[in-house]
Design a protein around this motif. Structure first.
Motif, PDB file in Angstrom:
ATOM      1  N   UNK A 150       0.835  -1.194   0.000  1.00  0.00           N
ATOM      2  CA  UNK A 150       0.000   0.000   0.000  1.00  0.00           C
ATOM      3  C   UNK A 150       0.872   1.246   0.000  1.00  0.00           C
ATOM      4  N   UNK A 151       2.141   1.084   0.344  1.00  0.00           N
ATOM      5  CA  UNK A 151       3.044   2.235   0.271  1.00  0.00           C
ATOM      6  C   UNK A 151       3.049   2.849  -1.115  1.00  0.00           C
ATOM      7  N   UNK A 152       2.820   1.993  -2.142  1.00  0.00           N
ATOM      8  CA  UNK A 152       2.832   2.496  -3.513  1.00  0.00           C
ATOM      9  C   UNK A 152       1.691   3.487  -3.751  1.00  0.00           C
ATOM     10  N   UNK A 153       0.611   3.339  -2.992  1.00  0.00           N
ATOM     11  CA  UNK A 153      -0.587   4.118  -3.295  1.00  0.00           C
ATOM     12  C   UNK A 153      -0.779   5.321  -2.373  1.00  0.00           C
ATOM     13  N   UNK A 154      -0.059   5.347  -1.264  1.00  0.00           N
ATOM     14  CA  UNK A 154      -0.374   6.328  -0.220  1.00  0.00           C
ATOM     15  C   UNK A 154      -0.328   7.766  -0.716  1.00  0.00           C
ATOM     16  N   UNK A 155       0.813   8.147  -1.280  1.00  0.00           N
ATOM     17  CA  UNK A 155       1.009   9.563  -1.589  1.00  0.00           C
ATOM     18  C   UNK A 155       0.083  10.038  -2.716  1.00  0.00           C
ATOM     19  N   UNK A 156      -0.025   9.289  -3.842  1.00  0.00           N
ATOM     20  CA  UNK A 156      -0.981   9.733  -4.871  1.00  0.00           C
ATOM     21  C   UNK A 156      -2.417   9.789  -4.359  1.00  0.00           C
ATOM     22  N   UNK A 157      -2.776   8.839  -3.504  1.00  0.00           N
ATOM     23  CA  UNK A 157      -4.128   8.829  -2.974  1.00  0.00           C
ATOM     24  C   UNK A 157      -4.374  10.065  -2.112  1.00  0.00           C
ATOM     25  N   UNK A 158      -3.374  10.421  -1.338  1.00  0.00           N
ATOM     26  CA  UNK A 158      -3.490  11.620  -0.503  1.00  0.00           C
ATOM     27  C   UNK A 158      -3.710  12.842  -1.382  1.00  0.00           C
ATOM     28  N   UNK A 160      -5.006  12.794  -4.359  1.00  0.00           N
ATOM     29  CA  UNK A 160      -6.343  12.698  -4.945  1.00  0.00           C
ATOM     30  C   UNK A 160      -7.389  13.284  -3.997  1.00  0.00           C
ATOM     31  N   UNK A 165      -7.489  15.369  -8.057  1.00  0.00           N
ATOM     32  CA  UNK A 165      -6.946  15.196  -9.397  1.00  0.00           C
ATOM     33  C   UNK A 165      -6.338  13.810  -9.602  1.00  0.00           C
ATOM     34  N   UNK A 166      -6.558  13.258 -10.807  1.00  0.00           N
ATOM     35  CA  UNK A 166      -5.825  12.066 -11.231  1.00  0.00           C
ATOM     36  C   UNK A 166      -5.012  12.472 -12.452  1.00  0.00           C
ATOM     37  N   UNK A 185     -12.238   5.915   3.259  1.00  0.00           N
ATOM     38  CA  UNK A 185     -12.082   5.524   1.854  1.00  0.00           C
ATOM     39  C   UNK A 185     -10.756   4.786   1.656  1.00  0.00           C
ATOM     40  N   UNK A 189     -10.445   0.971   0.226  1.00  0.00           N
ATOM     41  CA  UNK A 189      -9.703   0.590  -0.974  1.00  0.00           C
ATOM     42  C   UNK A 189      -8.674  -0.485  -0.662  1.00  0.00           C
ATOM     43  N   UNK A 257      -0.760   8.754   7.550  1.00  0.00           N
ATOM     44  CA  UNK A 257      -0.866   9.531   6.315  1.00  0.00           C
ATOM     45  C   UNK A 257      -2.233  10.209   6.208  1.00  0.00           C
TER      46      UNK A 257
ATOM     47  N   UNK B 112      -7.928   3.984  -6.548  1.00  0.00           N
ATOM     48  CA  UNK B 112      -7.175   3.983  -5.299  1.00  0.00           C
ATOM     49  C   UNK B 112      -5.930   3.134  -5.293  1.00  0.00           C
ATOM     50  N   UNK B 116      -2.742   5.068  -8.673  1.00  0.00           N
ATOM     51  CA  UNK B 116      -1.669   5.530  -7.788  1.00  0.00           C
ATOM     52  C   UNK B 116      -0.368   4.741  -7.952  1.00  0.00           C
ATOM     53  N   UNK B 117      -0.471   3.422  -8.198  1.00  0.00           N
ATOM     54  CA  UNK B 117       0.750   2.650  -8.376  1.00  0.00           C
ATOM     55  C   UNK B 117       1.523   3.156  -9.590  1.00  0.00           C
ATOM     56  N   UNK B 119       1.280   6.168 -10.826  1.00  0.00           N
ATOM     57  CA  UNK B 119       1.776   7.505 -10.482  1.00  0.00           C
ATOM     58  C   UNK B 119       3.044   7.441  -9.645  1.00  0.00           C
ATOM     59  N   UNK B 120       3.056   6.520  -8.671  1.00  0.00           N
ATOM     60  CA  UNK B 120       4.239   6.407  -7.823  1.00  0.00           C
ATOM     61  C   UNK B 120       5.440   5.972  -8.645  1.00  0.00           C
ATOM     62  N   UNK B 336      10.626   5.327   3.482  1.00  0.00           N
ATOM     63  CA  UNK B 336       9.661   5.903   2.548  1.00  0.00           C
ATOM     64  C   UNK B 336       8.825   6.975   3.244  1.00  0.00           C
ATOM     65  N   UNK B 340       8.896  11.072   2.707  1.00  0.00           N
ATOM     66  CA  UNK B 340       7.627  11.739   2.410  1.00  0.00           C
ATOM     67  C   UNK B 340       7.423  12.933   3.349  1.00  0.00           C
ATOM     68  N   UNK B 352       9.370   3.204  -2.377  1.00  0.00           N
ATOM     69  CA  UNK B 352       8.155   2.397  -2.569  1.00  0.00           C
ATOM     70  C   UNK B 352       8.329   1.450  -3.748  1.00  0.00           C
TER      71      UNK B 352
END
Lengths: 317, 377
Positions: A150-158, A160, A165-166, A185, A189, A257, B112, B116-117, B119-120, B336, B340, B352
Motif C-alpha cells: 500500500x506504500x505504492x498508493x499512499x502519496x498519490x491517494x493523498x 487525490x 486530481x488524477x 475511503x 480501498x 498519512x 485507489x 496511484x501505483x 503515479x508512484x 519511505x 515523504x 516504494x
C-alpha cells in the motif's frame, strides 16, 4: 499440568507389539511428544505470555515504583493504582487526548469494516456467478493488487483526496480535511482486493445445483444474491469482518498519512507518546493497554471465528 | 459528496458512525433494488432501466462534484451501457446487474490502487517536487549513501529471519502441543499477540528491552535476566546490528501464533493411516514427521511463509515505534515515510518502487501456485 499428562500417556502406552489394535487417536498422541518437547512448548508459551503480563501488571503500579523497580518484584514493592490510566487518558498532543483518540478509533474502524465488506461481497458474487468476457483476467488482477504494497498508493491517494486530481485532471471534488472520510475511503480501498478474493472463494463454493435450480425457477441475480448467497456465506463474511476490524483498529501507517490532527486514532497517539515520552513507563504501559483492550476483547470473545477467517484466508491463498 | 462529508465532519464523532453506515447502506439497497428490477420484461421496466443507466453515471459525477464535460461523458456512457445491455446475450438487464455488482469495487480499486501505483512509479523518476524528470537519480542516491544501502540490507535481513524463525517456532509448538491436554488453552496463549497492534507490541517489547545503569535495579525483564546470570545490562535498541535483530524478534513474537494456527490445522489434516503405516515400518517419531507430516503440510507451509515474508517486507509500525529508524535500524517502509515527511516525494516513491520490486517474485510464485492448484481441481 501438561507434563503430568504426558508422563501418564507415556507409561500407559502399550508395548510396540500391541500397537496394531490401538485407536488412531492415541497413536497420534505419542508422536514426537516427550519431556523435552513438553518443556520446549512450556518455554514458548511463557515467552509469548510473560511480556504482556508484565505490561499489564506495570500499568497498575504507582509511577515511582514502575520507574525504579521491576514488575516481578511486585510482592516486595506492593502497591496498586489506577492513576496511570487517568493520567494517560488526559495525555496527548495539543489537539487531542488519548480518550479522544480512542473514540476516533471507533469512528474510523466501524465504517471502515462495514463498507469494504459490502462492496467486496457484491463484487465477489459477480466474479463467482456471472459470466462476462475477461472475468478470469480481471480477477487475477484483483488478486495481484492484494500484494501491491500500500506504500505504492499512499502519496498519490493523498493528493487525490486533497486536490481531486488524477494525472492532473480534476475528477472529484477535493475533501482534504473533511473529518474521517479520507481514512474510511483509504481503508476501504486497501481492504478490497483481499476481501474480494476471499469472499469469492466462499461464494464460488456454493454448489452449482442450488444456483441453477433458483435460476430455473426464474430468480434474478438480485434474488439469488439476497436469498441464497448472503445467508450461505454469512459465516465467512462475519469471520472476515473480525479480521478487518482488528486490522483497521491496529493500523498505524494509513493513520499516519490520512488521519492527522484531531481525527487521529489511538495507535497514532500512542506512537507519538512513545516518541516524546519514551521513558514514562507508567504512561506507556497504561496507554498500550488502553489501545489493546478492544482488540483483545474482540479476540477473546470471537476467537473461534477469527481463527476460521484466518484459515479461510490461508488455506486457499 | 464533498458537502455531505464536510457536513458530516462537523457532527459529534460517535454520531457520524450510524449516519455514514446508514447512508452507505441506503445507496447499496437502492443499487440492489435496481439490479432486481433490471431483468423484468415490459416497456415500463425498460424505461426505468434506460433512465437508471443514464442517471447513475450522472449521479456519480454529480456526487463527485466534477465538471460539465464529465457530465456529458457520463450521459453518453449511460446510453452506451443501456444499448449494450438491451442487446446482451444473457438477456436484457444482465449487463445492468453486472455493472451494479462490480463497478463500485472496481472503480475504487482503479482510482485507489492501480492509478496511484502507476503515479508512484512515474514519481520515482522525478525530482522532489515532481516537476522534472531526473532519470535514475533517486535510485542512485539510495544506493550510494551508506544509510540507504543499510536500509535495503535491513529489509533483506527482516525477510530472511522473521518468516523462517516464526514458521519453525510455530510449527514446533503446533507439533509439541498436538492432541495434548489443554491444547486449546496453549494455542490461545501463543496466538494472542496476533490481536495486539504492532504499536502495542512495540511498547511491550521496548519495556522488556529497557536497560538501566548497572548499579541500579533493572526494570526491563531481559536485562534483569542478564544481570541475574551475572552479566552487564545491554542497550538492546542502540547497538547495531543487534538492535535490528531485537526488532525482528517483535515481529516473530506477533507472527508465530499465525503460523502455529495454520500449521496446526494442516498437521491435523495429515491422514492418520499414513502415520500408522510409517510407524509399522519402524519409522522413528522424527522420521515420521520429516517423511509423512512435512510433505503433507507443504502447501500450508508455502502460505505461511509467503504471508509472513510479505509482512516482513512491509514492516513499518514496529520500526517506527521502537527506534524510528535510529541507530541503523531503518527499513524501506520507514524510510519511505521519512522521505515523504521531508517533502522528498521522488525519493519516497523510489523506496516504494524498490519495495514493490522486492515483493514481485513472491507474487509471481504464488500466482503460479494458484494456477497449478486450479489445474489440479
Amino acid at each position: 499440568m501438561s507434563t503430568l499428562a504426558r508422563t501418564e500417556e507415556a507409561t500407559a502406552a502399550p508395548e510396540p507389539g500391541t500397537r496394531r489394535g490401538r485407536p488412531a487417536a492415541s497413536l497420534a498422541k505419542t508422536r514426537l511428544t516427550n519431556r523435552w518437547a513438553t518443556l520446549a512448548a512450556l518455554v514458548i508459551a511463557a515467552l509469548w505470555t510473560v511480556p504482556t503480563i508484565g505490561l499489564l501488571v506495570s500499568s497498575f503500579r504507582p509511577a515511582q515504583q514502575v520507574r525504579t523497580t521491576g514488575w516481578w518484584t511486585l510482592f516486595q514493592n506492593w502497591g496498586f493504582t489506577t492513576d496511570n490510566y487517568t493520567a494517560v487518558l488526559q495525555a496527548g498532543n495539543s489537539q487531542l487526548t488519548m480518550a479522544g483518540s480512542f473514540i476516533n478509533s471507533i469512528a474510523i474502524t466501524l465504517p471502515a469494516t462495514v463498507i469494504p465488506l459490502v462492496l467486496a461481497t457484491l463484487a465477489a458474487y459477480a466474479f463467482a456467478w456471472m459470466r462476462f468476457p475477461g472475468r478470469d483476467l480481471i480477477f487475477v488482477l484483483v488478486f495481484a493488487l492484494q500484494i501491491v504494497p500500500i506504500q505504492m498508493a499512499l502519496v498519490p491517494l493523498l493528493r487525490l483526496f486533497a486536490a481531486g486530481e488524477l494525472f492532473g485532471v480534476p475528477v472529484i471534488g477535493a475533501f482534504g480535511s473533511a473529518g474521517y472520510a479520507q481514512v474510511w475511503i483509504a481503508h476501504t480501498i486497501f481492504a478490497l482486493p483481499l476481501a474480494i478474493f476471499l469472499l469469492h472463494n466462499f461464494i464460488a463454493e456454493i454448489p452449482n445445483e442450488i444456483i441453477e435450480a433458483a435460476r430455473v425457477d426464474g430468480a434474478s441475480h438480485g434474488q439469488i444474491f439476497f436469498r441464497i448467497v448472503l445467508p450461505l456465506t454469512a459465516p465467512a463474511i462475519a469471520a472476515f469482518s473480525i479480521f478487518q476490524f482488528l486490522w483497521v483498529w491496529n493500523d498505524l501507517l494509513v493513520a499516519l498519512i490520512f488521519a492527522d490532527g484531531a481525527v487521529a486514532p489511538i495507535t497514532k497517539l500512542l506512537a507519538e507518546i512513545t516518541g516524546s515520552r519514551g521513558q514514562d513507563w507508567h504512561l506507556l504501559t497504561a496507554g498500550a493497554f488502553v489501545a489493546m483492550i478492544v482488540p483483545l476483547a474482540v479476540f477473546f470473545a470471537l476467537q473461534r471465528y477469527f481463527v476460521r477467517g484466518l484459515m479461510a484466508g490461508s488455506a486457499k491463498g | 459528496m464533498t458537502t455531505f462529508l464536510q457536513w458530516l465532519s462537523t457532527l459529534p464523532t460517535l454520531a457520524q458512525i450510524p449516519i455514514i453506515i446508514g447512508v452507505f447502506g441506503a445507496v447499496v439497497l437502492l443499487l440492489l433494488f435496481l439490479i432486481e428490477l433490471a431483468p423484468r420484461r415490459g416497456r415500463k421496466y425498460t424505461i426505468i432501466r434506460a433512465v437508471a443507466c443514464v442517471l447513475f453515471p450522472l449521479l456519480m459525477v454529480a456526487i463527485l462534484d466534477s465538471y460539465t464535460w464529465a457530465i456529458v461523458a457520463a450521459g453518453f456512457l449511460g446510453l452506451l451501457l443501456f444499448w449494450l445491455d438491451y442487446r446482451s446475450r444473457h438477456g436484457a438487464g444482465y449487463i445492468f446487474a453486472l455493472v451494479g455488482f462490480l463497478s463500485p469495487a472496481l472503480l475504487l480499486l482503479a482510482a485507489g490502487l492501480v492509478i496511484p501505483t502507476i503515479q508512484t512509479t512515474v514519481q520515482s523518476f522525478m525530482n522532489s517536487r515532481g516537476t522534472e524528470f531526473v532519470g535514475l537519480e533517486n535510485f542512485i542516491w539510495i544506493f550510494t549513501q551508506p544509510a540507504g544501502i543499510r536500509t535495503v540490507l535491513n529489509t533483506v535481513l527482516w525477510v530472511l529471519i522473521a518468516p523462517a524463525v516464526s514458521t519453525i517456532a510455530g510449527m514446533a509448538y503446533a507439533v509439541f502441543i498436538d492432541k495434548s491436554r489443554g491444547e486449546k488453552f496453549f494455542k490461545i496463549l501463543v496466538f494472542m499477540p496476533m490481536a495486539i497492534s504492532f504499536v502495542g507490541a512495540s511498547i511491550i517489547w521496548r519495556f522488556v528491552y529497557t536497560a538501566r545503569p548497572a548499579d541500579s535495579d533493572q526494570i526491563g525483564l531481559l536485562n534483569q535476566v542478564i544481570v541475574w546470570a551475572g552479566g552487564e545490562p545491554v542497550q538492546f535498541l542502540q547497538e547495531s546490528p543487534w538492535n535490528t535483530v531485537a526488532l525482528i524478534a517483535v515481529l516473530i513474537w506477533v507472527q508465530t501464533g499465525f503460523a502455529m494456527v495454520i500449521l496446526s490445522a494442516a498437521i491435523k489434516g495429515v491422514p492418520i493411516e499414513q502415520l500408522e503405516a510409517a510407524e509399522l515400518d519402524g519409522a522413528s517419531a522424527w522420521q515420521r514427521f520429516a517423511n509423512v507430516t512435512l510433505p503433507g503440510i507443504r502447501s500450508s507451509l508455502v502460505v505461511v511463509l509467503t504471508t509472513i515474508s510479505i509482512a516482513s517486507l512491509k514492516v513499518f509500525d514496529i520500526v517506527r515505534t521502537m527506534t524510528a529508524g535510529a541507530n541503523d535500524t531503518s527499513v524501506i517502509a520507514n524510510e519511505m515515510y521519512t522521505q515523504f515527511r521531508n517533502f522528498e516525494a521522488g525519493r519516497s516513491a523510489a523506496f516504494a518502487l524498490i519495495l514493490f520490486l522486492m515483493v514481485m517474485p513472491i507474487v509471481i510464485y504464488n500466482a503460479r501456485q494458484i494456477k497449478m492448484q486450479r489445474e489440479l481441481r
